[in-house]
Motif scaffolding. Structure first.
Motif, short mmCIF file in Angstrom:
data_model
loop_
_atom_site.label_atom_id
_atom_site.label_comp_id
_atom_site.label_asym_id
_atom_site.label_seq_id
_atom_site.Cartn_x
_atom_site.Cartn_y
_atom_site.Cartn_z
N THR A 1 -3.74 11.90 3.80
CA THR A 1 -5.20 11.91 3.60
C THR A 1 -5.76 10.69 2.89
O THR A 1 -6.96 10.54 2.81
N MET A 2 -4.90 9.81 2.35
CA MET A 2 -5.45 8.67 1.61
C MET A 2 -4.52 7.47 1.65
O MET A 2 -3.33 7.59 1.94
N THR A 3 -5.09 6.32 1.34
CA THR A 3 -4.36 5.07 1.23
C THR A 3 -4.70 4.46 -0.13
O THR A 3 -5.87 4.46 -0.52
N LEU A 4 -3.69 3.96 -0.83
CA LEU A 4 -3.89 3.42 -2.17
C LEU A 4 -3.14 2.10 -2.29
O LEU A 4 -1.96 2.03 -1.93
N MET B 1 0.84 -1.20 0.00
CA MET B 1 0.00 0.00 0.00
C MET B 1 0.87 1.25 0.00
O MET B 1 1.99 1.24 0.52
N LEU B 2 0.33 2.31 -0.58
CA LEU B 2 0.94 3.64 -0.53
C LEU B 2 0.06 4.48 0.38
O LEU B 2 -1.16 4.48 0.24
N ARG B 3 0.70 5.20 1.31
CA ARG B 3 -0.07 5.99 2.26
C ARG B 3 0.38 7.44 2.23
O ARG B 3 1.56 7.73 2.09
N SER B 4 -0.60 8.34 2.36
CA SER B 4 -0.31 9.76 2.53
C SER B 4 -1.09 10.22 3.76
O SER B 4 -1.76 9.42 4.41
#
Length: 169
Positions: A47-50, A42-45
């Protein structure tokens, strides 16, 4: 750097992209994720997770000019010959022109083969008939849309197989 397969709107393979470029296309809604990475990365920021994409598809069709011509590159030639010398079958490291360029040979798919350094050195600028050698396989232009991916750091991700096999012809 992890690579992501890019498909046209028609699911035709176009090229491979860096993970960064693929995520930018998805976030800007120019592409959609067709297949996620099998490991569940997963990629996390803030405000969001992708989920990390493995295959993405453009939302709009992109016309590809000269789609039938496959460029002759070192990587594609080695892949075509399975990294084996066309003369002895050993591991190939170089490219050889069957009819040497010094004798009028062209730099084409039909005149180039993968070669080990020893055979390439022995052959030098001679013709096969002069040495009494024969080719193990007759060289030909590769066919199929997936050959365009070879020059784009194609890493052979098994998750790409269904998308590449449909267009291989």
């Amino acid at each position: 750097m992890r690579q992501v397969l890019l498909l046209n709107a028609t699911y035709e393979p176009l090229t491979t992209l860096s993970l960064h470029r693929a995520v930018v296309l998805v976030l800007r809604e120019k592409a959609e994720v067709v297949h996620h990475d099998g490991r569940g990365a997963m990629l996390r920021s803030a405000t969001m997770t992708l989920l990390v994409p493995s295959v993405i598809r453009l939302r709009r069709y992109v016309r590809i000019p000269y789609r039938s011509r496959i460029p002759l590159t070192r990587a594609a030639l080695m892949r075509r010959d399975n990294y084996r010398c066309a003369y002895c079958g050993q591991r190939a490291e170089t490219i050889d022109h069957i009819v040497p360029r010094s004798r009028g040979g062209q730099h084409t798919w039909e005149n180039c083969v993968a070669s080990c350094a020893a055979c390439n050195h022995k052959k030098a600028d001679k013709l096969l008939e002069e040495l009494g050698w024969t080719l193990r396989v007759t060289p030909a232009v590769p066919r199929g849309a997936h050959w365009r991916l070879i020059g784009a750091q194609f890493d052979g991700d098994p998750q790409w197989a269904p998308y590449l096999n449909e267009w291989a012809a």
